[in-house]
Motif scaffolding. Structure first.
Motif, PDB file in Angstrom:
ATOM      1  N   THR A  39       0.835  -1.208   0.000  1.00 24.52           N
ATOM      2  CA  THR A  39       0.000   0.000   0.000  1.00 24.52           C
ATOM      3  C   THR A  39       0.867   1.254   0.000  1.00 24.52           C
ATOM      4  O   THR A  39       0.617   2.203  -0.761  1.00 24.52           O
ATOM      5  N   ASP A  40       1.887   1.260   0.856  1.00 24.46           N
ATOM      6  CA  ASP A  40       2.796   2.415   0.893  1.00 24.46           C
ATOM      7  C   ASP A  40       3.524   2.586  -0.435  1.00 24.46           C
ATOM      8  O   ASP A  40       3.731   3.716  -0.903  1.00 24.46           O
ATOM      9  N   LEU A  43       1.261   4.190  -2.946  1.00 28.76           N
ATOM     10  CA  LEU A  43       1.089   5.608  -2.632  1.00 28.76           C
ATOM     11  C   LEU A  43       2.312   6.414  -3.065  1.00 28.76           C
ATOM     12  O   LEU A  43       2.184   7.507  -3.633  1.00 28.76           O
ATOM     13  N   ARG A  44       3.506   5.865  -2.802  1.00 26.47           N
ATOM     14  CA  ARG A  44       4.723   6.576  -3.204  1.00 26.47           C
ATOM     15  C   ARG A  44       4.790   6.714  -4.720  1.00 26.47           C
ATOM     16  O   ARG A  44       5.161   7.763  -5.252  1.00 26.47           O
ATOM     17  N   GLY A  46       2.281   6.781  -6.726  1.00 23.95           N
ATOM     18  CA  GLY A  46       1.281   7.767  -7.126  1.00 23.95           C
ATOM     19  C   GLY A  46       1.775   9.183  -6.956  1.00 23.95           C
ATOM     20  O   GLY A  46       1.574  10.044  -7.832  1.00 23.95           O
ATOM     21  N   VAL A  47       2.453   9.440  -5.839  1.00 25.15           N
ATOM     22  CA  VAL A  47       3.012  10.780  -5.598  1.00 25.15           C
ATOM     23  C   VAL A  47       4.088  11.085  -6.631  1.00 25.15           C
ATOM     24  O   VAL A  47       4.154  12.206  -7.182  1.00 25.15           O
ATOM     25  N   THR A  89       2.824   4.321   9.045  1.00 24.71           N
ATOM     26  CA  THR A  89       2.751   4.864   7.697  1.00 24.71           C
ATOM     27  C   THR A  89       1.300   4.729   7.225  1.00 24.71           C
ATOM     28  O   THR A  89       0.493   4.047   7.881  1.00 24.71           O
ATOM     29  N   PRO A  90       0.928   5.357   6.110  1.00 26.49           N
ATOM     30  CA  PRO A  90      -0.454   5.190   5.640  1.00 26.49           C
ATOM     31  C   PRO A  90      -0.846   3.719   5.452  1.00 26.49           C
ATOM     32  O   PRO A  90      -1.968   3.314   5.788  1.00 26.49           O
ATOM     33  N   GLY A  91       0.067   2.917   4.925  1.00 31.02           N
ATOM     34  CA  GLY A  91      -0.238   1.499   4.738  1.00 31.02           C
ATOM     35  C   GLY A  91      -0.439   0.782   6.058  1.00 31.02           C
ATOM     36  O   GLY A  91      -1.368  -0.024   6.208  1.00 31.02           O
TER      37      GLY A  91
END
Length: 234
Positions: A39-40, A43-44, A46-47, A89-91
């Protein structure tokens, strides 16, 4: 997600605190940690894609900025989340996980940096091979970064325990209680609301030697001590 997962006896770890309270940590295994890592990672990425779309229009300067952002995301952002976002972390937050020191205290910058920088070693020879192998042979599911940093990844505990204790004026016990006595008081307080008043009083009356309560108010005295042990304020 974590709240629905029942704790397993072989994945819990008891950590005594200086205050004499024993914390029970539920250790997270390889599967939820892998999902949190994935998941992290997404997200990375995507950023990075969003930043690349904007910075790519700035030529060489933009690509230089992209490299800086990629470095920060890979090596510092996850450590910052673990220090500033309650160990997650978000994940990890999505999976109900958090990072703590071995003694159950919140993770700090030195440990967070060590465990995240050593992800490069855990990743070897491919796909977190060393990290996974280490987790499978370590009773606390630690990867190499966790061993070096002195950290564990655990399930975040809901605040149900304190909420389940009927409110009462917090009053300390007349004498110091050992861990077993503290646990017995907390267990009684949590379950007292499920008992009839007569049965709760009958059980509480057995603890007179422990609480020193006057006859007839043993139950109230136990709840006062339990509220004190739980850290509630008057």
């Amino acid at each position: 997600m974590s709240g629905s997962m029942a704790p397993l006896l072989d994945t819990t770890r008891a950590v005594p605190t200086p205050e004499g309270i024993e914390l029970m940590l539920r250790l997270a295994g390889p599967v939820p940690r892998a999902v949190a890592w994935l998941t992290d990672l997404l997200l990375r990425l995507g950023v990075l894609l969003a930043a690349g779309w904007v910075l790519g229009m700035l030529g060489a300067f933009g690509w230089g900025a992209m490299l800086v952002i990629a470095f920060l995301l890979e090596w510092l952002a996850m450590a910052a989340f673990e220090v500033w976002a309650d160990g997650a972390t978000p994940g990890k937050r999505a999976l109900g996980l958090m990072v703590l020191h071995d003694d159950g205290t919140p993770v700090g910058w030195p440990a967070a940096l060590v465990r995240n920088l050593l992800r490069a070693v855990d990743f070897l020879p491919a796909a977190y091979g060393f990290g996974l192998a280490t987790m499978l042979i370590n009773r606390d599911f630690k990867r190499l970064g966790d061993i070096a940093a002195g950290t564990v990844v655990v399930y975040r505990e809901p605040s149900e325990r304190t909420a389940a204790i009927p409110p009462a004026t917090p009053v300390p016990a007349a004498r110091s209680l050992n861990l077993e006595e503290q646990r017995a008081v907390m267990d009684f307080a949590e379950r007292s609301s499920m008992l009839t008043p007569e049965r709760a009083q009958e059980i509480a009356a057995l603890t007179t030697a422990l609480t020193g309560a006057a006859a007839g108010r043993e139950r109230e005295r136990l709840l006062e001590i339990a509220n004190h042990l739980s850290g509630r304020r008057a």
